[in-house]
Design a protein around this motif. Sequence first.
Motif, PDB file in Angstrom:
ATOM      1  N   VAL A  32       0.837  -1.206   0.000  1.00  0.00           N
ATOM      2  CA  VAL A  32       0.000   0.000   0.000  1.00  0.00           C
ATOM      3  C   VAL A  32       0.868   1.251   0.000  1.00  0.00           C
ATOM      4  O   VAL A  32       0.590   2.219  -0.728  1.00  0.00           O
ATOM      5  CB  VAL A  32      -0.958  -0.013   1.218  1.00  0.00           C
ATOM      6  N   TYR A  36       0.636   4.048  -2.888  1.00  0.00           N
ATOM      7  CA  TYR A  36      -0.001   5.337  -2.607  1.00  0.00           C
ATOM      8  C   TYR A  36       0.895   6.372  -1.950  1.00  0.00           C
ATOM      9  O   TYR A  36       0.519   7.535  -1.858  1.00  0.00           O
ATOM     10  CB  TYR A  36      -1.252   5.128  -1.745  1.00  0.00           C
ATOM     11  N   SER A  37       2.039   5.982  -1.436  1.00  0.00           N
ATOM     12  CA  SER A  37       2.992   6.886  -0.790  1.00  0.00           C
ATOM     13  C   SER A  37       2.359   7.785   0.283  1.00  0.00           C
ATOM     14  O   SER A  37       2.493   9.011   0.238  1.00  0.00           O
ATOM     15  CB  SER A  37       3.687   7.735  -1.857  1.00  0.00           C
ATOM     16  N   PRO A  38       1.685   7.187   1.267  1.00  0.00           N
ATOM     17  CA  PRO A  38       1.067   8.017   2.312  1.00  0.00           C
ATOM     18  C   PRO A  38       2.117   8.593   3.257  1.00  0.00           C
ATOM     19  O   PRO A  38       3.242   8.076   3.352  1.00  0.00           O
ATOM     20  CB  PRO A  38       0.177   7.021   3.056  1.00  0.00           C
TER      21      PRO A  38
END
Length: 104
Positions: A32, A36-38
């Motif tokens: 994830v 998405y590079s949160p």
Amino acid sequence: AIIEDGVAIGDRLRVVEIARWTRHLGWVLVSVIHAYSPEVVILAGGASAGSKYFLPQLQQQVNEQIFRYPPGQGVPIVVSNIGDHSGVLGATAYVREKMGLIHD
């Protein structure tokens, strides 16, 4: 709570299972994060109540496996303080946004 209670008293089977579950969750989070590079990962729901038994290991695994720039930069993993209602609150916010009731 059954798993948490067993881990708390050192039940071998439950300790092994939570370690296995933590590894699997770690790989999901690595994927994830790559997709998405949160800036932060927020865990919520029933399992997050037992985070004291898995969060340090989960954080370590994720930090060791992710590719970030600059190198060595981790992604904090935290537990939501809104408890089991996070899904309902998120869905409500989504609907309100779609109806034009929430503005940026």
